[in-house]
Write a protein that holds these residues in place. Structure first.
Motif, PDB file in Angstrom:
ATOM      1  N   VAL A 296       0.879  -1.162   0.000  1.00 15.26           N
ATOM      2  CA  VAL A 296       0.000   0.000   0.000  1.00 15.26           C
ATOM      3  C   VAL A 296       0.923   1.220   0.000  1.00 15.26           C
ATOM      4  CG1 VAL A 296      -1.638   1.353   1.366  1.00 15.26           C
ATOM      5  CG2 VAL A 296      -1.961  -1.122   1.104  1.00 15.26           C
ATOM      6  N   VAL A 297       0.843   2.046  -1.054  1.00 12.58           N
ATOM      7  CA  VAL A 297       1.851   3.088  -1.262  1.00 12.58           C
ATOM      8  C   VAL A 297       1.222   4.433  -1.585  1.00 12.58           C
ATOM      9  CG1 VAL A 297       3.541   1.388  -2.046  1.00 12.58           C
ATOM     10  CG2 VAL A 297       2.076   2.530  -3.714  1.00 12.58           C
ATOM     11  N   GLY A 298       2.064   5.464  -1.554  1.00 14.46           N
ATOM     12  CA  GLY A 298       1.598   6.828  -1.789  1.00 14.46           C
ATOM     13  C   GLY A 298       1.551   7.204  -3.259  1.00 14.46           C
ATOM     14  N   ARG A 299       1.763   8.486  -3.517  1.00 17.02           N
ATOM     15  CA  ARG A 299       1.665   9.029  -4.877  1.00 17.02           C
ATOM     16  C   ARG A 299       2.890   8.680  -5.712  1.00 17.02           C
ATOM     17  NH1 ARG A 299       0.332  13.403  -1.797  1.00 17.02           N
ATOM     18  NH2 ARG A 299       2.484  14.134  -1.956  1.00 17.02           N
ATOM     19  N   ASN A 300       2.693   8.608  -7.040  1.00 13.52           N
ATOM     20  CA  ASN A 300       3.783   8.560  -8.019  1.00 13.52           C
ATOM     21  C   ASN A 300       4.712   7.365  -7.803  1.00 13.52           C
ATOM     22  OD1 ASN A 300       4.869   9.743 -10.323  1.00 13.52           O
ATOM     23  ND2 ASN A 300       6.274  11.067  -9.184  1.00 13.52           N
ATOM     24  N   PHE A 301       4.149   6.226  -7.428  1.00 18.00           N
ATOM     25  CA  PHE A 301       4.939   5.013  -7.193  1.00 18.00           C
ATOM     26  C   PHE A 301       5.505   4.508  -8.518  1.00 18.00           C
ATOM     27  CE2 PHE A 301       5.447   0.414  -6.679  1.00 18.00           C
ATOM     28  CZ  PHE A 301       6.103   0.324  -5.451  1.00 18.00           C
ATOM     29  N   GLY A 302       6.811   4.192  -8.515  1.00 19.58           N
ATOM     30  CA  GLY A 302       7.439   3.661  -9.733  1.00 19.58           C
ATOM     31  C   GLY A 302       7.912   4.738 -10.694  1.00 19.58           C
ATOM     32  N   CYS A 303       8.095   5.967 -10.184  1.00 15.86           N
ATOM     33  CA  CYS A 303       8.552   7.047 -11.063  1.00 15.86           C
ATOM     34  C   CYS A 303      10.006   6.808 -11.461  1.00 15.86           C
ATOM     35  CB  CYS A 303       8.395   8.398 -10.374  1.00 15.86           C
ATOM     36  SG  CYS A 303       9.258   8.508  -8.788  1.00 15.86           S
ATOM     37  N   GLY A 304      10.443   7.454 -12.534  1.00 18.42           N
ATOM     38  CA  GLY A 304      11.823   7.336 -12.980  1.00 18.42           C
ATOM     39  C   GLY A 304      11.915   6.684 -14.335  1.00 18.42           C
ATOM     40  N   SER A 305      12.788   5.696 -14.462  1.00 16.86           N
ATOM     41  CA  SER A 305      13.095   5.157 -15.783  1.00 16.86           C
ATOM     42  C   SER A 305      12.052   4.146 -16.238  1.00 16.86           C
ATOM     43  CB  SER A 305      14.468   4.491 -15.775  1.00 16.86           C
ATOM     44  OG  SER A 305      14.366   3.148 -15.350  1.00 16.86           O
ATOM     45  N   SER A 306      12.219   3.652 -17.470  1.00 15.86           N
ATOM     46  CA  SER A 306      11.251   2.707 -18.027  1.00 15.86           C
ATOM     47  C   SER A 306      11.626   1.263 -17.686  1.00 15.86           C
ATOM     48  CB  SER A 306      11.141   2.889 -19.545  1.00 15.86           C
ATOM     49  OG  SER A 306      12.333   2.478 -20.179  1.00 15.86           O
ATOM     50  N   ARG A 307      12.642   1.055 -16.811  1.00 17.83           N
ATOM     51  CA  ARG A 307      13.135  -0.304 -16.554  1.00 17.83           C
ATOM     52  C   ARG A 307      12.040  -1.199 -15.980  1.00 17.83           C
ATOM     53  NH1 ARG A 307      17.201   1.543 -11.722  1.00 17.83           N
ATOM     54  NH2 ARG A 307      17.555   3.144 -13.269  1.00 17.83           N
ATOM     55  N   GLU A 308      11.871  -2.330 -16.650  1.00 17.22           N
ATOM     56  CA  GLU A 308      10.816  -3.265 -16.292  1.00 17.22           C
ATOM     57  C   GLU A 308      11.168  -4.056 -15.045  1.00 17.22           C
ATOM     58  OE1 GLU A 308       8.643  -4.682 -20.123  1.00 17.22           O
ATOM     59  OE2 GLU A 308       9.586  -6.408 -19.205  1.00 17.22           O
ATOM     60  N   THR A 309      12.466  -4.070 -14.693  1.00 16.94           N
ATOM     61  CA  THR A 309      12.905  -4.867 -13.550  1.00 16.94           C
ATOM     62  C   THR A 309      12.265  -4.379 -12.248  1.00 16.94           C
ATOM     63  OG1 THR A 309      14.848  -3.451 -13.492  1.00 16.94           O
ATOM     64  CG2 THR A 309      15.095  -5.597 -14.542  1.00 16.94           C
ATOM     65  N   ALA A 310      11.818  -3.127 -12.204  1.00 14.93           N
ATOM     66  CA  ALA A 310      11.166  -2.608 -10.994  1.00 14.93           C
ATOM     67  C   ALA A 310       9.938  -3.462 -10.668  1.00 14.93           C
ATOM     68  CB  ALA A 310      10.771  -1.147 -11.203  1.00 14.93           C
ATOM     69  N   ALA A 311       9.102  -3.701 -11.655  1.00 16.44           N
ATOM     70  CA  ALA A 311       7.899  -4.515 -11.453  1.00 16.44           C
ATOM     71  C   ALA A 311       8.266  -5.999 -11.326  1.00 16.44           C
ATOM     72  CB  ALA A 311       6.927  -4.298 -12.612  1.00 16.44           C
ATOM     73  N   GLU A 312       9.244  -6.421 -12.103  1.00 12.90           N
ATOM     74  CA  GLU A 312       9.645  -7.834 -12.104  1.00 12.90           C
ATOM     75  C   GLU A 312      10.147  -8.267 -10.717  1.00 12.90           C
ATOM     76  OE1 GLU A 312      12.877  -8.637 -14.760  1.00 12.90           O
ATOM     77  OE2 GLU A 312      12.612 -10.803 -14.633  1.00 12.90           O
ATOM     78  N   ASN A 313      10.913  -7.390 -10.064  1.00  9.53           N
ATOM     79  CA  ASN A 313      11.450  -7.714  -8.741  1.00  9.53           C
ATOM     80  C   ASN A 313      10.329  -7.913  -7.719  1.00  9.53           C
ATOM     81  OD1 ASN A 313      13.948  -7.383  -9.861  1.00  9.53           O
ATOM     82  ND2 ASN A 313      14.397  -5.449  -8.859  1.00  9.53           N
ATOM     83  N   LEU A 314       9.306  -7.047  -7.752  1.00 13.92           N
ATOM     84  CA  LEU A 314       8.187  -7.169  -6.809  1.00 13.92           C
ATOM     85  C   LEU A 314       7.453  -8.478  -7.042  1.00 13.92           C
ATOM     86  CD1 LEU A 314       6.698  -3.546  -6.867  1.00 13.92           C
ATOM     87  CD2 LEU A 314       8.153  -4.586  -5.114  1.00 13.92           C
ATOM     88  N   LYS A 315       7.276  -8.814  -8.303  1.00 14.19           N
ATOM     89  CA  LYS A 315       6.585 -10.054  -8.631  1.00 14.19           C
ATOM     90  C   LYS A 315       7.392 -11.262  -8.136  1.00 14.19           C
ATOM     91  CE  LYS A 315       4.138 -12.367 -12.242  1.00 14.19           C
ATOM     92  NZ  LYS A 315       4.308 -12.933 -13.573  1.00 14.19           N
TER      93      LYS A 315
END
Ligand code: SF4
Lengths: 423, 166
Positions: free
Chosen positions: B58-77
């Motif tokens: 459960v997170v605040g505003r603008n989560f995942g801002c920055g580059s287009s790197r897909e690894t951000a979502a991949e790591n959470l998964k």
């Protein structure tokens, strides 16, 4: 009900009469753009999922621009891999190292038309909104799907409209305008949204300036940064694609989440301060800070008009001792024009180093990085920590005239100050 | 179709969590097994060792801002995160999460309606969010059918394989 510019693009791409903000559509892609940071990975994945071709080799553009000339054996190997995939897939629109930056080549080589839907593995794909096209960045998995099927899902975005009025003062450019808007409205002002730039001031903006503004729309979070296609677009496309274009833009009764009317007449030159693109101030506030490096280039401001603006400031003069000035034309065509018109001679005589057309040091890959404690001012679009080398370096962003004036004096300088001195 | 209603334990994070925090650049080219060990470590060093599959962010505003790197979502998964519920999400992060089969919901007000460790119930189809501990109910944006189908398939490449008959 009338449609916004982006609603028109997404309605046409999804074969619908009308769509409105908030709806999800599956849309046909008019152009897919890949560059050397992600292309090899995308093509490998495509093979892995068992797809042997791309949806349309003529609608796929591949550019080697980020790491050129290859700064390492690893980068060279990635480039080799891309070349062999491109040959295997029959992609004709392939621009190898040295041709230029993807977001310059797309419009310059006639790939962009008003109303098109363009996806790229690069966040600055918004640039193509300058010609009235909906350009936006996507990740690698989405790109694999788009290349395999020619389609992708989209949420139709709400739109913020900017009505720009007034005339820019001498020494002030459209780079200053977009820096100002970013500072005033913030880096997530347009999250999930499209931005439309209109009003009387926009009609006098040349294509080079529009490309600068649309390029940086993404720094406010925007999905698209759009200019209506008009006579300026028509003239540009006649020169760069062979066929002009009819007017294309939003309906007069389109619905917006916000409309901001802004006069540009009093705007002074702007700079983004380290380390956020939306930490913006007027040049007067930071004048006098010593710099080590000045950079003129990138998909934001590496066009002939930008090099000319810098040459005007530097003509017959020499940059300050201890300052490095890097000039990176955004494409080979721009380099050639700068050669023919004498702009390049002016810049080199003034002490500039000229690098291969491409991204150069813009994203910190190679070719002019910063050491700890160094300060740089550049014409590019991002000044995040560590973006150009050391995490302890400071990056300021400004217009070509501001960067050239700063190189000349060796410290952050208001370009209007030089004009005043010359009088 | 997988079940559209998820229940999980809450991890709470603030605004402007960037892709650099979700996928630190120093491990950019490492395999996902290494990358996932460093998720959000500079914000909450305990997170990676204590998180369990099925937990929810459960997170605040603008989560995942920055580059287009897909690894951000991949790591959470890869850590087994079942869903990210946010005040708002950066656009490319949202696209990448769906493309990789990680459910996301935008729900204004969610950040202040949960404490760490609360149990959350999420109906992806309707966008309804419930704090099972406090009884607070919130209405988030529902995920359209097209996106739920991609999530149910396990991501957009799985959809592609199905379409290709593979
Ligand atoms: S010039 Fe800079 S911003 Fe533009 S595509 Fe290259 S790295 Fe990205």
């Amino acid at each position: 009900m009338g449609m916004t510019h982006s609603e028109k693009i997404l309605a046409a791409a999804s074969g619908r009469q009308e769509v409105s903000a908030g709806e999800f559509v599956v849309a046909d892609i008019d152009l897919a753009l890949l560059h050397d940071i992600f292309a090899a990975q995308v093509f490998d994945l495509l093979q892995e999922v068992g797809v042997d071709g791309v949806f349309d080799p003529d609608k796929t553009v591949v550019v080697i621009d980020h790491l050129v000339p290859a700064p390492s054996a690893a980068a060279a190997a990635v480039h080799q891999k891309i070349r062999s995939h491109v040959a295997r897939l029959g992609i004709n629109a392939f621009y190898d190292a040295g041709e230029g930056i993807c977001h310059q080549l797309l419009p310059e080589q006639g790939h962009v038309r008003p109303g098109m839907l363009i996806v790229g593995t690069d966040s600055h794909t918004t640039t193509h909104g300058a010609l009235g096209a909906g350009g936006t960045g996507i990740g690698t998995s989405d790109m694999v799907y788009a290349l395999a099927t020619g389609r992708l899902w989209f949420r139709v975005p709400e739109t913020i409209r900017f009505e720009l009025t007034g005339d820019l003062q001498p020494g002030v450019s459209w780079k200053d305008v977009i820096l100002y808007l970013g500072g005033r409205f913030g880096s997530d002002a347009a999250q999930y949204r499209a931005m439309e730039f209109g009003g009387p001031a926009v009609r006098t903006a040349d294509m080079s300036s529009r490309l600068t503004v649309a390029n940086m729309a993404v720094e406010m979070g925007a999905k698209f940064g759009l200019f209506a296609a008009d006579e300026v677009t028509d003239a540009y496309l006649t020169e760069h694609g062979g066929t002009g274009a009819a007017a294309f833009g939003p309906d007069p009764d389109a619905q917006y989440v916000a409309v901001h009317e802004i006069s540009l007449s009093e705007l002074p030159p702007q700079v983004a301060l380290p380390n956020e693109v939306d930490r913006v101030g007027s040049i007067e506030d930071v004048e006098g800070l010593a710099i080590n490096q000045a950079f003129i280039g990138s998909c934001t401001n590496g066009r002939i008009e930008d090099l000319q603006a810098a040459a005007e400031v530097l003509s017959g003069k020499h940059i300050a001792p201890g300052v490095r000035l890097l000039v990176v034309p955004a494409s080979r065509q721009i380099l050639q024009e700068a050669l023919k018109t004498g702009v390049l001679a002016t810049l080199v005589d003034a002490g500039a180093s000229v690098l291969t057309p491409g991204c150069g040091p813009c994203f910190g890959g190679h070719g002019g990085l910063l050491g700890p404690g160094e300060r740089c001012i550049g014409t590019h679009n991002r000044n995040f920590i560590g973006r150009m080398g050391s995490a302890d370096a400071e990056i300021y962003l400004g217009s070509p005239a501001t960067v050239a004036a700063s190189a000349l004096r060796g410290r952050l300088t208001d370009p209007r100050q030089l004009e005043a001195d010359n009088d | 179709m997988t079940n559209d209603v998820l229940t999980g334990r809450v991890w709470r994070f603030d605004h402007d969590i960037s892709t650099d925090l979700l996928s630190p650049g120093a491990y950019a080219v490492d395999p996902v097994e290494v990358r996932k060990q460093h998720v959000l470590e500079s914000v909450n060093p305990e997170f990676v060792s204590a998180v369990s599959p099925g937990d929810v962010l459960v997170v605040g505003r603008n989560f995942g801002c920055g580059s287009s790197r897909e690894t951000a979502a991949e790591n959470l998964k890869a850590l087994g995160i079942a869903c990210v519920v946010a005040e708002s999400l950066a656009r490319i992060f949202m696209r990448n999460a769906i493309a990789l089969g990680l459910p996301v919901v935008v729900c204004p007000g969610v950040h202040d309606s949960f404490a760490e460790g609360d149990t959350i119930e999420i109906d992806l189809a309707s966008g309804r969010i419930v704090n099972v501990d406090s009884g607070v109910q919130l209405q988030g944006d529902s995920l359209p059918r097209e996106m739920r189908e991609i999530l149910a398939a396990g991501g957009i490449l799985a959809v592609l394989k199905e379409q290709a008959g593979g």
